[in-house]
Design a protein around this motif. Structure first.
Motif, mmCIF file in Angstrom:
data_model
loop_
_atom_site.group_PDB
_atom_site.id
_atom_site.type_symbol
_atom_site.label_atom_id
_atom_site.label_comp_id
_atom_site.label_asym_id
_atom_site.label_seq_id
_atom_site.Cartn_x
_atom_site.Cartn_y
_atom_site.Cartn_z
ATOM 1 N N VAL A 91 0.869 -1.181 0.000
ATOM 2 C CA VAL A 91 0.000 0.000 0.000
ATOM 3 C C VAL A 91 0.900 1.223 0.000
ATOM 4 C CG1 VAL A 91 -1.903 1.187 1.139
ATOM 5 C CG2 VAL A 91 -1.720 -1.312 1.288
ATOM 6 N N ASN A 92 0.923 1.915 -1.130
ATOM 7 C CA ASN A 92 1.860 3.024 -1.326
ATOM 8 C C ASN A 92 1.153 4.334 -1.661
ATOM 9 O OD1 ASN A 92 0.977 2.370 -3.860
ATOM 10 N ND2 ASN A 92 2.975 1.703 -4.636
ATOM 11 N N LYS A 93 -0.092 4.434 -1.227
ATOM 12 C CA LYS A 93 -0.839 5.687 -1.311
ATOM 13 C C LYS A 93 -1.956 5.633 -0.278
ATOM 14 C CE LYS A 93 -1.564 4.595 -5.599
ATOM 15 N NZ LYS A 93 -1.990 4.487 -7.030
ATOM 16 N N TYR A 116 2.596 -1.680 4.466
ATOM 17 C CA TYR A 116 2.311 -0.250 4.366
ATOM 18 C C TYR A 116 3.618 0.519 4.406
ATOM 19 C CZ TYR A 116 -2.770 -0.331 4.752
ATOM 20 O OH TYR A 116 -4.117 -0.507 4.496
ATOM 21 N N THR A 117 3.843 1.371 3.407
ATOM 22 C CA THR A 117 5.001 2.252 3.392
ATOM 23 C C THR A 117 4.563 3.644 3.844
ATOM 24 O OG1 THR A 117 4.657 2.929 1.099
ATOM 25 C CG2 THR A 117 5.960 0.931 1.467
ATOM 26 N N ALA A 118 5.531 4.529 4.037
ATOM 27 C CA ALA A 118 5.211 5.867 4.549
ATOM 28 C C ALA A 118 4.205 6.592 3.660
ATOM 29 C CB ALA A 118 6.491 6.695 4.693
ATOM 30 N N VAL A 119 4.311 6.419 2.344
ATOM 31 C CA VAL A 119 3.379 7.116 1.444
ATOM 32 C C VAL A 119 1.989 6.487 1.454
ATOM 33 C CG1 VAL A 119 5.095 8.140 -0.083
ATOM 34 C CG2 VAL A 119 4.324 5.798 -0.498
ATOM 35 N N GLY A 120 1.835 5.364 2.158
ATOM 36 C CA GLY A 120 0.510 4.770 2.364
ATOM 37 C C GLY A 120 -0.201 5.323 3.581
ATOM 38 N N SER A 121 0.441 6.288 4.261
ATOM 39 C CA SER A 121 -0.136 6.920 5.449
ATOM 40 C C SER A 121 -1.382 7.718 5.104
ATOM 41 C CB SER A 121 0.870 7.881 6.091
ATOM 42 O OG SER A 121 2.026 7.240 6.535
ATOM 43 N N ALA A 123 -3.313 11.349 5.488
ATOM 44 C CA ALA A 123 -2.778 12.709 5.389
ATOM 45 C C ALA A 123 -2.875 13.449 6.712
ATOM 46 C CB ALA A 123 -3.525 13.476 4.301
ATOM 47 N N SER A 124 -3.888 13.098 7.513
ATOM 48 C CA SER A 124 -4.112 13.778 8.782
ATOM 49 C C SER A 124 -5.080 12.939 9.601
ATOM 50 C CB SER A 124 -4.694 15.176 8.549
ATOM 51 O OG SER A 124 -6.005 15.076 8.010
ATOM 52 N N ALA A 125 -5.369 13.383 10.812
ATOM 53 C CA ALA A 125 -6.309 12.659 11.671
ATOM 54 C C ALA A 125 -7.703 12.586 11.058
ATOM 55 C CB ALA A 125 -6.359 13.311 13.045
ATOM 56 N N SER A 126 -8.032 13.559 10.215
ATOM 57 C CA SER A 126 -9.361 13.571 9.587
ATOM 58 C C SER A 126 -9.355 13.021 8.160
ATOM 59 C CB SER A 126 -9.922 14.996 9.586
ATOM 60 O OG SER A 126 -9.064 15.869 8.869
ATOM 61 N N ALA A 127 -8.185 12.672 7.649
ATOM 62 C CA ALA A 127 -8.059 12.087 6.300
ATOM 63 C C ALA A 127 -7.144 10.874 6.425
ATOM 64 C CB ALA A 127 -7.510 13.103 5.312
ATOM 65 N N ARG A 128 -7.699 9.803 6.970
ATOM 66 C CA ARG A 128 -6.912 8.652 7.374
ATOM 67 C C ARG A 128 -6.801 7.614 6.257
ATOM 68 N NH1 ARG A 128 -6.412 8.945 12.814
ATOM 69 N NH2 ARG A 128 -5.644 6.807 12.906
ATOM 70 N N ALA A 129 -5.838 6.716 6.416
ATOM 71 C CA ALA A 129 -5.797 5.487 5.624
ATOM 72 C C ALA A 129 -6.511 4.396 6.427
ATOM 73 C CB ALA A 129 -4.356 5.080 5.349
ATOM 74 N N TYR A 130 -7.230 3.519 5.733
ATOM 75 C CA TYR A 130 -7.999 2.477 6.416
ATOM 76 C C TYR A 130 -7.743 1.115 5.783
ATOM 77 C CZ TYR A 130 -10.978 6.090 8.565
ATOM 78 O OH TYR A 130 -11.451 7.167 9.275
ATOM 79 N N LEU A 131 -7.756 0.095 6.642
ATOM 80 C CA LEU A 131 -7.882 -1.304 6.214
ATOM 81 C C LEU A 131 -9.010 -1.885 7.045
ATOM 82 C CD1 LEU A 131 -6.889 -3.745 4.578
ATOM 83 C CD2 LEU A 131 -5.332 -4.263 6.479
ATOM 84 N N ASN A 150 1.667 6.884 9.307
ATOM 85 C CA ASN A 150 0.861 7.673 10.244
ATOM 86 C C ASN A 150 -0.614 7.654 9.848
ATOM 87 O OD1 ASN A 150 3.271 8.597 11.583
ATOM 88 N ND2 ASN A 150 3.547 10.071 9.914
ATOM 89 N N TYR A 151 -1.458 7.938 10.824
ATOM 90 C CA TYR A 151 -2.897 8.097 10.590
ATOM 91 C C TYR A 151 -3.489 6.883 9.862
ATOM 92 C CZ TYR A 151 -1.497 12.880 11.635
ATOM 93 O OH TYR A 151 -0.937 13.999 12.222
ATOM 94 N N LEU A 152 -3.190 5.703 10.374
ATOM 95 C CA LEU A 152 -3.687 4.446 9.805
ATOM 96 C C LEU A 152 -4.660 3.817 10.793
ATOM 97 C CD1 LEU A 152 -3.635 2.008 7.816
ATOM 98 C CD2 LEU A 152 -1.636 1.168 9.093
ATOM 99 N N THR A 153 -5.832 3.424 10.310
ATOM 100 C CA THR A 153 -6.827 2.743 11.129
ATOM 101 C C THR A 153 -7.069 1.340 10.598
ATOM 102 O OG1 THR A 153 -7.973 4.776 11.796
ATOM 103 C CG2 THR A 153 -9.232 2.740 11.899
ATOM 104 N N LEU A 154 -6.973 0.348 11.475
ATOM 105 C CA LEU A 154 -7.373 -1.031 11.182
ATOM 106 C C LEU A 154 -8.689 -1.277 11.901
ATOM 107 C CD1 LEU A 154 -3.961 -2.876 11.816
ATOM 108 C CD2 LEU A 154 -4.741 -1.692 9.747
#
Length: 204
Positions: A91-93, A116-121, A123-131, A150-154
């Motif tokens: 995951v690279n975005k 997950y790489t850093a660019v898969g983070s 963007a912020s607490a309100s624009a998270r990455a999710y799995l 950062n800012y990743l939610t499972l």
């Protein structure tokens, strides 16, 4: 190609079309989700659909969540239909990857399932990455967060029968921040969560 609004076999494509209908229609569309050398067709704005039939034989011969990630834009939702997917995924975005619960199984018997790489983070607490809502099973490592993710939610993820770590967090400098887990199940893994000795994590 933007295919919305449209009609396929009597099923209208709208922003309110249920995911099950869109997955069925996605199986009738040959695009970059089925073979990397094809263009992309968007059935619903900001969404990509992967099913067990998302391939065009003889090359390739299996569905691929990775092809969906490669075809997606940052901030898109990857909808993964029920089925078994045998692969390693990087995951690279920033994405929202959503399965259908325990019936969406992703496995890689020879290694790690999700990296997950850093660019898969996010963007912020309100624009998270999710799995969300997948079962990661029968692999070596389930999820590897490498360096500053950062800012990743499972959410709603089951880690089942992985021979090493279900979740491995690794970074050697700075501090990962605001990683969240919710409604996670660990069953029969060698270890549930491993944070490397040099890793720093704030806000789990």
């Amino acid at each position: 190609v933007n295919a919305t609004p449209n009609v396929s076999n009597g099923t209208s494509l709208t922003d309110s079309s249920p995911s099950a209908d869109l997955c069925t229609i996605a199986d009738r569309v040959a695009d970059a989700i089925d073979a990397a050398n094809l263009g992309s067709v968007q059935l619903k704005a900001g969404n990509v659909y992967v099913t067990p039939n998302s391939f065009i034989a003889p090359t390739p011969t299996t569905p691929s969540i990775q092809r969906a990630i490669n075809a997606a834009s940052t901030g898109n939702t990857i909808n993964v239909a029920a089925g078994t997917y045998n692969q390693a995924v990087t995951v690279n975005k920033q994405l929202d990857i959503q399965g259908q619960g325990s019936s969406t199984i992703v496995q890689n018997s020879g290694g790690t399932v999700f990296t997950y790489t850093a660019v898969g983070s996010g963007a912020s607490a309100s624009a998270r990455a999710y799995l969300r809502n997948v079962r990661i099973s029968g692999s070596v490592k389930g999820l590897y967060a490498d360096q500053l993710v950062n800012y990743l939610t499972l959410e709603g993820v089951t880690f089942d029968g992985n021979s090493s770590y279900a979740i491995h967090v690794n970074n050697i400098s700075c501090t990962m921040k605001d990683c969240a887990i919710s409604n996670i199940t660990f069953n029969g893994n060698s270890s549930a969560i491993y944070i490397s000795t040099q890793a720093n994590l704030s806000g789990l």
